[in-house]
Design a protein around this motif. Sequence first.
Motif, mmCIF file in Angstrom:
data_model
loop_
_atom_site.group_PDB
_atom_site.id
_atom_site.type_symbol
_atom_site.label_atom_id
_atom_site.label_comp_id
_atom_site.label_asym_id
_atom_site.label_seq_id
_atom_site.Cartn_x
_atom_site.Cartn_y
_atom_site.Cartn_z
ATOM 1 N N PHE A 198 14.319 -0.957 -0.083
ATOM 2 C CA PHE A 198 13.950 -1.390 1.269
ATOM 3 C C PHE A 198 15.013 -0.955 2.290
ATOM 4 O O PHE A 198 14.694 -0.484 3.381
ATOM 5 C CB PHE A 198 13.785 -2.918 1.369
ATOM 6 N N VAL A 199 16.266 -1.124 1.889
ATOM 7 C CA VAL A 199 17.350 -0.746 2.802
ATOM 8 C C VAL A 199 17.291 0.760 3.065
ATOM 9 O O VAL A 199 17.360 1.210 4.216
ATOM 10 C CB VAL A 199 18.737 -1.139 2.228
ATOM 11 N N ALA A 200 17.130 1.526 1.991
ATOM 12 C CA ALA A 200 17.135 2.985 2.144
ATOM 13 C C ALA A 200 15.950 3.449 2.994
ATOM 14 O O ALA A 200 16.099 4.308 3.874
ATOM 15 C CB ALA A 200 17.107 3.664 0.774
ATOM 16 N N LEU A 201 14.779 2.865 2.737
ATOM 17 C CA LEU A 201 13.605 3.262 3.526
ATOM 18 C C LEU A 201 13.810 2.935 5.004
ATOM 19 O O LEU A 201 13.500 3.741 5.882
ATOM 20 C CB LEU A 201 12.356 2.522 3.019
ATOM 21 N N SER A 202 14.361 1.773 5.270
ATOM 22 C CA SER A 202 14.574 1.373 6.660
ATOM 23 C C SER A 202 15.620 2.262 7.308
ATOM 24 O O SER A 202 15.439 2.756 8.430
ATOM 25 C CB SER A 202 15.041 -0.081 6.745
ATOM 26 N N MET A 203 16.709 2.497 6.578
ATOM 27 C CA MET A 203 17.780 3.336 7.136
ATOM 28 C C MET A 203 17.255 4.725 7.457
ATOM 29 O O MET A 203 17.630 5.319 8.466
ATOM 30 C CB MET A 203 18.943 3.464 6.135
ATOM 31 N N GLY A 204 16.393 5.231 6.580
ATOM 32 C CA GLY A 204 15.816 6.551 6.813
ATOM 33 C C GLY A 204 15.135 6.599 8.165
ATOM 34 O O GLY A 204 15.279 7.557 8.921
ATOM 35 N N GLU A 205 14.412 5.536 8.464
ATOM 36 C CA GLU A 205 13.707 5.523 9.745
ATOM 37 C C GLU A 205 14.671 5.311 10.912
ATOM 38 O O GLU A 205 14.556 5.951 11.949
ATOM 39 C CB GLU A 205 12.644 4.430 9.742
ATOM 40 N N PHE A 206 15.605 4.401 10.738
ATOM 41 C CA PHE A 206 16.581 4.156 11.817
ATOM 42 C C PHE A 206 17.380 5.432 12.099
ATOM 43 O O PHE A 206 17.635 5.772 13.249
ATOM 44 C CB PHE A 206 17.558 3.028 11.442
ATOM 45 N N ASP A 207 17.755 6.125 11.026
ATOM 46 C CA ASP A 207 18.579 7.330 11.213
ATOM 47 C C ASP A 207 17.872 8.386 12.053
ATOM 48 O O ASP A 207 18.522 9.114 12.811
ATOM 49 C CB ASP A 207 18.983 7.919 9.857
ATOM 50 N N LYS A 208 16.567 8.461 11.884
ATOM 51 C CA LYS A 208 15.824 9.437 12.696
ATOM 52 C C LYS A 208 16.000 9.109 14.179
ATOM 53 O O LYS A 208 16.171 9.993 15.011
ATOM 54 C CB LYS A 208 14.338 9.394 12.344
ATOM 55 N N ILE A 209 15.945 7.827 14.475
ATOM 56 C CA ILE A 209 16.110 7.400 15.866
ATOM 57 C C ILE A 209 17.536 7.684 16.342
ATOM 58 O O ILE A 209 17.748 8.224 17.427
ATOM 59 C CB ILE A 209 15.774 5.904 15.997
ATOM 60 N N TYR A 210 18.511 7.355 15.502
ATOM 61 C CA TYR A 210 19.905 7.599 15.898
ATOM 62 C C TYR A 210 20.138 9.075 16.154
ATOM 63 O O TYR A 210 20.872 9.460 17.058
ATOM 64 C CB TYR A 210 20.878 7.089 14.826
ATOM 65 N N GLU A 211 19.497 9.894 15.332
ATOM 66 C CA GLU A 211 19.715 11.315 15.524
ATOM 67 C C GLU A 211 19.140 11.775 16.858
ATOM 68 O O GLU A 211 19.782 12.502 17.608
ATOM 69 C CB GLU A 211 19.101 12.092 14.373
ATOM 70 N N ASP A 239 0.877 -1.172 0.000
ATOM 71 C CA ASP A 239 0.000 0.000 0.000
ATOM 72 C C ASP A 239 0.916 1.224 0.000
ATOM 73 O O ASP A 239 1.550 1.536 1.000
ATOM 74 C CB ASP A 239 -0.865 -0.069 1.269
ATOM 75 N N GLN A 240 0.990 1.879 -1.174
ATOM 76 C CA GLN A 240 1.972 2.961 -1.349
ATOM 77 C C GLN A 240 1.793 4.077 -0.312
ATOM 78 O O GLN A 240 2.764 4.651 0.162
ATOM 79 C CB GLN A 240 1.907 3.541 -2.756
ATOM 80 N N LYS A 241 0.532 4.369 -0.002
ATOM 81 C CA LYS A 241 0.274 5.449 0.967
ATOM 82 C C LYS A 241 0.846 5.089 2.340
ATOM 83 O O LYS A 241 1.528 5.888 2.978
ATOM 84 C CB LYS A 241 -1.233 5.676 1.114
ATOM 85 N N ALA A 242 0.554 3.860 2.725
ATOM 86 C CA ALA A 242 1.050 3.399 4.029
ATOM 87 C C ALA A 242 2.575 3.362 4.021
ATOM 88 O O ALA A 242 3.226 3.690 5.014
ATOM 89 C CB ALA A 242 0.490 2.014 4.343
ATOM 90 N N LEU A 243 3.133 3.005 2.872
ATOM 91 C CA LEU A 243 4.597 2.931 2.767
ATOM 92 C C LEU A 243 5.224 4.307 2.974
ATOM 93 O O LEU A 243 6.263 4.443 3.618
ATOM 94 C CB LEU A 243 5.001 2.363 1.404
ATOM 95 N N GLU A 244 4.553 5.302 2.411
ATOM 96 C CA GLU A 244 5.076 6.651 2.586
ATOM 97 C C GLU A 244 4.965 7.108 4.041
ATOM 98 O O GLU A 244 5.885 7.714 4.573
ATOM 99 C CB GLU A 244 4.285 7.623 1.708
ATOM 100 N N ALA A 245 3.838 6.792 4.621
ATOM 101 C CA ALA A 245 3.589 7.270 5.983
ATOM 102 C C ALA A 245 4.501 6.585 6.989
ATOM 103 O O ALA A 245 5.056 7.223 7.883
ATOM 104 C CB ALA A 245 2.131 7.041 6.358
ATOM 105 N N SER A 246 4.660 5.301 6.847
ATOM 106 C CA SER A 246 5.425 4.562 7.831
ATOM 107 C C SER A 246 6.086 3.346 7.167
ATOM 108 O O SER A 246 5.588 2.228 7.244
ATOM 109 C CB SER A 246 4.477 4.132 8.957
ATOM 110 N N PRO A 247 7.212 3.604 6.492
ATOM 111 C CA PRO A 247 7.795 2.587 5.593
ATOM 112 C C PRO A 247 8.055 1.234 6.254
ATOM 113 O O PRO A 247 7.660 0.205 5.715
ATOM 114 C CB PRO A 247 9.109 3.225 5.144
ATOM 115 N N VAL A 248 8.694 1.276 7.412
ATOM 116 C CA VAL A 248 9.089 -0.002 8.004
ATOM 117 C C VAL A 248 7.869 -0.807 8.435
ATOM 118 O O VAL A 248 7.798 -2.018 8.238
ATOM 119 C CB VAL A 248 10.060 0.219 9.178
ATOM 120 N N GLN A 249 6.900 -0.092 8.968
ATOM 121 C CA GLN A 249 5.681 -0.780 9.399
ATOM 122 C C GLN A 249 5.005 -1.451 8.213
ATOM 123 O O GLN A 249 4.554 -2.593 8.304
ATOM 124 C CB GLN A 249 4.745 0.245 10.043
ATOM 125 N N GLU A 250 4.954 -0.752 7.084
ATOM 126 C CA GLU A 250 4.298 -1.306 5.911
ATOM 127 C C GLU A 250 5.106 -2.470 5.339
ATOM 128 O O GLU A 250 4.560 -3.493 4.945
ATOM 129 C CB GLU A 250 4.081 -0.199 4.863
#
Length: 580
Positions: A244-257, A190-201
């Motif tokens: 997939f890697v980039a989307l996940s890293m994007g989310e992880f990086d927010k946490i690391y920051e 679901d592209q919308k869900a992927l945008e909103a919350s990539p890892v969850q989707e």
Amino acid sequence: MKNTKTLGEELSLYVQAALHDAFPEMIPNDFEATVVKTADSRNGDYQCNDAMALSKILRKAPREIANAIVETLEKPDRKPEMVSSLEIAGPGFINFRLNSEWIADRLLAIEDDAFRGVPQVGAEKTVVIDYSSPNVAKPMHIGHIRSTVIGNALDRLHRFCGFRVLSDNHLGDWGTQFGLIILGYRHFVDQKALEASPVQELERVYVESYQKSKEDESWLDQARKELVKLQQGDEENLALWKKFVALSMGEFDKIYERLDVRFDLTRGESFYNEDLPGVLTRLDEAGLLVESDGAMVVDLEAEKLGVCIVRKTDGGFNYATTDLATVFSRVREFEPETILYVTDERQQRHFRQFFTVCEKLGEGVNLEHVWFGLMRLPEGTFSTRQGNVIKLEVLLDEAERRALEIVQSSSPDLPEAQQRDVARAVGIGALKYADLSQNPQSLVTFTWDKAMALDGNSAPYLQYAHARIRSVLDKHAAQFPDDTLEGAIPVCTLDLEKGLGLKVAQFPEAVLGATKHYRPNYLADYLYELAQQYSTYHQSVPFLKSEDGVRESRMRLIRMVADTLKTGLGLLGIEAPERI
Ligand code: ARG
């Protein structure tokens, strides 16, 4: 400060020399005297129990040995300057009291030292720290979060002791799950869900695809084909995987920051992909590879560790194979003395297995698994999903919200932007400290009350103690603009002062202990005791109302307490704002 030693080490050297003097040629060459901090200051500041251990070797009563040591150390030209008195207690304990003037001198030396007196035991040594290491297309679970917080504290501690540190985020970015994810993604993302919350989707896609593979043989077959295509470098699948890697890293990086965590390397498992066949070759050449039911394994029965599978029946490589390739690569490239792995307790067997294989291969590197238990999250503490999966963002937001309440009531006059800044430091600090102040291996239950307590062993308490000293110092500067602290000596006249000064001088011991034993909580305990001691001092003596000379000395001493708190919290990855 050159060649610094901790206070305990310095005293040990004196005892060592005294022993050799008192009992010439009778002390075994490998005997090392040990002097340690006393648990109870009524028994002095430091204590030596060696007389008991030496009694058998020297065939003398412990008290006699203790007497000989004390007599030697008390000879007029021999008495160590740092010692004010020596005393024998019980069967032969030697209790040392330290000299206040000497402590004051030591404090001045610590203040001048970039590492606050911490011996640079890591000089010329490299340590690789493998931590955080979440899996792509899956949310971080509490184990990854603890690994991030504990791993980062170990990272900072090692750097402070002079080690060359390479922190490596060993992402789980390769494996059979990607066949299922790619196939699932093509059919029902679901592209919308992927945008909103990539890892969850992505996780949802994986779970659905996995379920389908259980019911539908042909789905499983297609997934396998997608995986093979990916492994053979098919462009489309590779592009999806990278996404997939980039989307996940994007989310992880927010946490690391938000957690202020940075890695020197982020080499996922995929980085070692091409090295995997070579691992088997090397094992084979060493005569360690055996076949077992179609799989290739290393037999560790003799070590009571079962077998370590390095190639599965379907020809795929395993988690252990990748970890072996990773060790070889790290050793070749960085020549580390030690590699630390920070994960939860459930992986103990995995690490023991491949550590044993490395030993059999003669890899000359010290491998350490720093494991921790899972933290219990009581129902309703914050929104939890099943099991240990929590939404970290929600947790961090909640921490900052609660901290803001504290700051608004303690500093209502602070501009709002600044209040938010402080709340961020306090909230994130509280979460980190709740984790770091525990023995990592014990089961702990997280509660907001404990994490945020202004009167208990918490980050806000320590941050508050620090800010309180800064505010005393500010007031002092405003009221006595002519006082210069630089010329003042942090005199340790009163018992309370001496105790506080000694505590500050023991900072190196706390840092070394936490680093050597991979236990950040040793440093946390120390900081808590320091803050408590300060608090008693604060309540017991006048600062700004004390007489000229005394006042400057007190200011200088408490400034050192503040600096020590700040540096120590910094080593735990926790900020110490000037105000709270
Ligand atoms: N990705 C793994 C997990 O989530 C942790 C990896 C730990 N590091 C390692 N070199 N095995 O369980």
